[in-house]
Write a protein that holds these residues in place. Structure first.
Motif, PDB file in Angstrom:
ATOM      1  N   THR A 145       0.823  -1.262   0.126  1.00 29.71           N
ATOM      2  CA  THR A 145       0.078   0.061   0.204  1.00 29.71           C
ATOM      3  C   THR A 145       0.950   1.202  -0.030  1.00 29.71           C
ATOM      4  O   THR A 145       0.124   2.454   0.004  1.00 29.71           O
ATOM      5  CB  THR A 145      -0.872   0.090   1.156  1.00 29.71           C
ATOM      6  N   GLU A 146       2.142   0.963   0.066  1.00 28.61           N
ATOM      7  CA  GLU A 146       2.918   2.245   0.114  1.00 28.61           C
ATOM      8  C   GLU A 146       3.046   3.263  -1.092  1.00 28.61           C
ATOM      9  O   GLU A 146       3.274   4.462  -1.112  1.00 28.61           O
ATOM     10  CB  GLU A 146       4.021   1.985   0.505  1.00 28.61           C
ATOM     11  N   ARG A 147       2.774   2.598  -2.311  1.00 28.08           N
ATOM     12  CA  ARG A 147       2.810   3.480  -3.532  1.00 28.08           C
ATOM     13  C   ARG A 147       1.672   2.797  -4.378  1.00 28.08           C
ATOM     14  O   ARG A 147       1.766   1.350  -4.688  1.00 28.08           O
ATOM     15  CB  ARG A 147       4.142   3.285  -4.287  1.00 28.08           C
ATOM     16  N   PHE A 148       0.736   3.478  -4.945  1.00 29.58           N
ATOM     17  CA  PHE A 148      -0.451   2.933  -5.671  1.00 29.58           C
ATOM     18  C   PHE A 148      -0.747   3.858  -6.815  1.00 29.58           C
ATOM     19  O   PHE A 148      -0.510   5.134  -6.752  1.00 29.58           O
ATOM     20  CB  PHE A 148      -1.377   2.359  -4.871  1.00 29.58           C
ATOM     21  N   LEU A 149      -1.544   3.274  -8.028  1.00 30.98           N
ATOM     22  CA  LEU A 149      -1.544   3.861  -8.998  1.00 30.98           C
ATOM     23  C   LEU A 149      -3.228   3.438  -9.272  1.00 30.98           C
ATOM     24  O   LEU A 149      -3.618   2.166  -9.473  1.00 30.98           O
ATOM     25  CB  LEU A 149      -1.017   3.690 -10.312  1.00 30.98           C
ATOM     26  N   PHE A 150      -4.046   4.314  -9.370  1.00 36.57           N
ATOM     27  CA  PHE A 150      -5.551   4.115  -9.786  1.00 36.57           C
ATOM     28  C   PHE A 150      -5.687   4.447 -11.195  1.00 36.57           C
ATOM     29  O   PHE A 150      -5.498   5.511 -11.547  1.00 36.57           O
ATOM     30  CB  PHE A 150      -6.460   5.150  -8.883  1.00 36.57           C
ATOM     31  N   ALA A 151      -6.105   3.174 -11.891  1.00 38.29           N
ATOM     32  CA  ALA A 151      -6.196   3.463 -13.343  1.00 38.29           C
ATOM     33  C   ALA A 151      -7.592   3.591 -13.898  1.00 38.29           C
ATOM     34  O   ALA A 151      -7.743   3.607 -15.156  1.00 38.29           O
ATOM     35  CB  ALA A 151      -5.426   2.312 -13.677  1.00 38.29           C
ATOM     36  N   GLY A 152      -8.495   3.597 -13.049  1.00 44.92           N
ATOM     37  CA  GLY A 152     -10.135   3.780 -13.510  1.00 44.92           C
ATOM     38  C   GLY A 152     -10.764   2.592 -14.295  1.00 44.92           C
ATOM     39  O   GLY A 152     -10.112   1.229 -13.683  1.00 44.92           O
ATOM     40  N   PHE A 153     -11.363   2.625 -15.239  1.00 47.39           N
ATOM     41  CA  PHE A 153     -12.085   1.488 -16.061  1.00 47.39           C
ATOM     42  C   PHE A 153     -11.147   1.202 -17.269  1.00 47.39           C
ATOM     43  O   PHE A 153     -10.691   2.026 -17.906  1.00 47.39           O
ATOM     44  CB  PHE A 153     -13.452   1.841 -16.301  1.00 47.39           C
ATOM     45  N   PRO A 154     -10.814  -0.014 -17.393  1.00 51.96           N
ATOM     46  CA  PRO A 154     -10.044  -0.568 -18.584  1.00 51.96           C
ATOM     47  C   PRO A 154     -10.885  -0.306 -19.904  1.00 51.96           C
ATOM     48  O   PRO A 154     -12.238   0.088 -19.756  1.00 51.96           O
ATOM     49  CB  PRO A 154      -9.754  -2.183 -18.373  1.00 51.96           C
ATOM     50  N   PRO A 155     -10.330   0.030 -20.936  1.00 50.39           N
ATOM     51  CA  PRO A 155     -10.815   0.038 -22.122  1.00 50.39           C
ATOM     52  C   PRO A 155     -11.772  -1.076 -22.566  1.00 50.39           C
ATOM     53  O   PRO A 155     -11.320  -2.182 -22.218  1.00 50.39           O
ATOM     54  CB  PRO A 155      -9.891   0.328 -23.265  1.00 50.39           C
ATOM     55  N   ARG A 156     -12.784  -0.878 -23.208  1.00 45.06           N
ATOM     56  CA  ARG A 156     -13.394  -2.051 -23.716  1.00 45.06           C
ATOM     57  C   ARG A 156     -13.134  -2.636 -25.031  1.00 45.06           C
ATOM     58  O   ARG A 156     -13.136  -4.070 -24.944  1.00 45.06           O
ATOM     59  CB  ARG A 156     -15.090  -1.325 -24.026  1.00 45.06           C
ATOM     60  N   GLU A 157     -12.538  -1.919 -25.738  1.00 44.84           N
ATOM     61  CA  GLU A 157     -12.220  -2.715 -27.081  1.00 44.84           C
ATOM     62  C   GLU A 157     -10.781  -3.632 -26.681  1.00 44.84           C
ATOM     63  O   GLU A 157      -9.851  -3.122 -26.159  1.00 44.84           O
ATOM     64  CB  GLU A 157     -11.906  -1.731 -28.234  1.00 44.84           C
ATOM     65  N   LYS A 158     -10.824  -4.885 -27.300  1.00 47.20           N
ATOM     66  CA  LYS A 158      -9.972  -5.706 -27.051  1.00 47.20           C
ATOM     67  C   LYS A 158      -8.353  -5.246 -27.402  1.00 47.20           C
ATOM     68  O   LYS A 158      -7.573  -5.394 -26.507  1.00 47.20           O
ATOM     69  CB  LYS A 158      -9.915  -7.023 -27.566  1.00 47.20           C
ATOM     70  N   LYS A 159      -8.178  -4.720 -28.624  1.00 44.81           N
ATOM     71  CA  LYS A 159      -6.820  -4.189 -29.063  1.00 44.81           C
ATOM     72  C   LYS A 159      -6.466  -2.938 -28.008  1.00 44.81           C
ATOM     73  O   LYS A 159      -5.211  -2.915 -27.654  1.00 44.81           O
ATOM     74  CB  LYS A 159      -6.976  -3.662 -30.433  1.00 44.81           C
ATOM     75  N   THR A 160      -7.426  -2.455 -27.984  1.00 47.85           N
ATOM     76  CA  THR A 160      -7.003  -0.779 -27.131  1.00 47.85           C
ATOM     77  C   THR A 160      -6.790  -1.455 -25.587  1.00 47.85           C
ATOM     78  O   THR A 160      -5.844  -0.858 -24.911  1.00 47.85           O
ATOM     79  CB  THR A 160      -8.115   0.242 -26.787  1.00 47.85           C
ATOM     80  N   LEU A 161      -7.346  -2.364 -25.157  1.00 46.68           N
ATOM     81  CA  LEU A 161      -7.273  -2.809 -23.720  1.00 46.68           C
ATOM     82  C   LEU A 161      -5.906  -3.606 -23.819  1.00 46.68           C
ATOM     83  O   LEU A 161      -5.017  -3.313 -22.578  1.00 46.68           O
ATOM     84  CB  LEU A 161      -8.248  -3.952 -23.334  1.00 46.68           C
ATOM     85  N   GLY A 162      -5.366  -4.295 -24.583  1.00 50.35           N
ATOM     86  CA  GLY A 162      -4.058  -4.791 -24.669  1.00 50.35           C
ATOM     87  C   GLY A 162      -2.971  -3.764 -24.552  1.00 50.35           C
ATOM     88  O   GLY A 162      -2.038  -3.818 -23.763  1.00 50.35           O
ATOM     89  N   LYS A 163      -3.042  -2.800 -25.065  1.00 50.86           N
ATOM     90  CA  LYS A 163      -2.011  -1.711 -25.399  1.00 50.86           C
ATOM     91  C   LYS A 163      -2.056  -1.081 -23.904  1.00 50.86           C
ATOM     92  O   LYS A 163      -0.941  -0.744 -23.459  1.00 50.86           O
ATOM     93  CB  LYS A 163      -2.469  -0.641 -26.362  1.00 50.86           C
ATOM     94  N   TRP A 164      -3.425  -0.736 -23.489  1.00 50.34           N
ATOM     95  CA  TRP A 164      -3.347  -0.028 -21.961  1.00 50.34           C
ATOM     96  C   TRP A 164      -2.626  -0.817 -20.963  1.00 50.34           C
ATOM     97  O   TRP A 164      -2.176  -0.237 -19.911  1.00 50.34           O
ATOM     98  CB  TRP A 164      -4.755   0.003 -21.877  1.00 50.34           C
ATOM     99  N   LEU A 165      -2.890  -2.252 -20.960  1.00 52.18           N
ATOM    100  CA  LEU A 165      -2.365  -3.147 -20.003  1.00 52.18           C
ATOM    101  C   LEU A 165      -0.849  -2.992 -20.165  1.00 52.18           C
ATOM    102  O   LEU A 165       0.009  -2.979 -19.291  1.00 52.18           O
ATOM    103  CB  LEU A 165      -2.906  -4.238 -20.034  1.00 52.18           C
ATOM    104  N   LYS A 166      -0.359  -3.081 -21.466  1.00 53.34           N
ATOM    105  CA  LYS A 166       1.071  -3.132 -21.536  1.00 53.34           C
ATOM    106  C   LYS A 166       1.729  -1.978 -21.092  1.00 53.34           C
ATOM    107  O   LYS A 166       2.871  -1.880 -20.596  1.00 53.34           O
ATOM    108  CB  LYS A 166       1.345  -3.164 -23.272  1.00 53.34           C
TER     109      LYS A 166
END
Length: 298
Positions: A145-166
């Motif tokens: 818990t000492e360092r964290f990042l809130f990223a919100g909602f993942p993208p819906r489209e599969k290709k965009t989701l993959g890049k977002w996670l990468k």
């Protein structure tokens, strides 16, 4: 650099010493009404109006606490029209309480735009703290818990989701994101591919009757939800990258990368029956069991 200063006086509703009103960011319960604070109730009662993301949902809350303040709508689809009007009222000296459907406003919702404009205009912005799903999930996850990042909602489209996670794969901080039940399986599978098999806590229905945390490796959680249908709204808390991952070494290296599906299943059949081998192969690859079954039984 321009320094902005705003002045507030919370003890009396109406205009501040600067002449403008105050924008209050009021946290509301994320499930359990007992999480509503006394300060939040008072501010909602004393404000000139309440701007809500979903007026039907907020009206239920106001009725429960016998709050009769005028209620107006402010959400993603009307913010371009409602936002300037709310700013005008604030500049005229009215106080406005902004609420979202649940939790803290201005996090992954259009309230952030209203806050930015209010700050630009020198209007006082006052947070009224309370329940928050992301931080509640983090502190019960068992992950750092000492360092964290809130990223919100993942993208819906599969290709965009993959890049977002990468793009998040090398982040050393613990990751927090929201996801809906019908997209959970796809997101976990894409996460396994992008991150490898990290520790994760999948937490649902925070503060509600069926609150539950599933903790383990991403592959284990994929297996769990193949046996248990996802229900409710989810917070995902994922372990950050280790040193070698963040340096780009060994990224996505998996022992089965050079194997086809049949060989992957065969590897497991040396220690388990075929049904279990198919299940484990599906978990490794982040795909549904039926896809593996169909592949090896063609």
């Amino acid at each position: 650099m321009r320094v902005q200063r705003s002045y507030k006086s919370e003890s009396v509703p109406g205009a501040n010493v600067s002449g403008s009103g105050t924008l209050y960011l009021v946290a509301t319960p994320i499930g359990n009404l007992e999480d509503m604070t006394m300060r939040a109730i008072r501010v909602l009662r004393e404000a000139d109006l309440i701007a809500a993301e979903d007026t039907r949902q907020t009206r239920k809350l106001l009725t429960h606490f016998e709050i009769h303040t005028r209620l107006v709508s402010y959400h993603e689809h009307n913010k371009s029209a409602s936002g300037p009007e709310l700013i005008r009222l604030l500049l005229e000296g009215q106080s406005i309480a902004l609420v979202s459907d649940a939790g803290l406003p201005a996090i992954s919702d259009p309230g952030a735009d209203l806050v930015a404009e209010a700050a630009e205009q020198g209007i006082a912005v006052v947070p009224i703290p309370g329940a928050n799903a992301a931080l509640s999930a983090l502190i019960m996850s068992g992950l750092p818990t000492e360092r964290f990042l809130f990223a919100g909602f993942p993208p819906r489209e599969k290709k965009t989701l993959g890049k977002w996670l990468k793009d998040l794969a090398k982040e050393r901080a613990t990751l927090i994101m929201y996801e809906s039940p019908h997209r959970l399986g796809k997101t976990l599978s894409a996460m396994l591919e992008a991150f490898g098999d990290r520790r994760i806590a999948v937490i649902r229905e925070l503060t509600k009757k069926h609150e539950e945390a599933i903790r383990g490796l991403i592959s284990e959680c994929i297996g769990w939800f193949e046996e248990h249908s996802p229900l409710g709204e989810f917070c995902l808390v994922i372990d950050g990258a280790n040193e070698s991952e963040s340096d780009g070494q060994g990224e996505n290296e998996v022992w089965w990368a050079e194997l086809d599906v049949e060989a992957h299943v065969s590897h497991y059949e040396s220690t388990m029956d075929r049904k279990e081998a198919i299940k484990q192969t599906a978990i490794d690859r982040g795909v549904p069991k039926r896809d593996v079954y169909n592949e090896v039984n063609r």
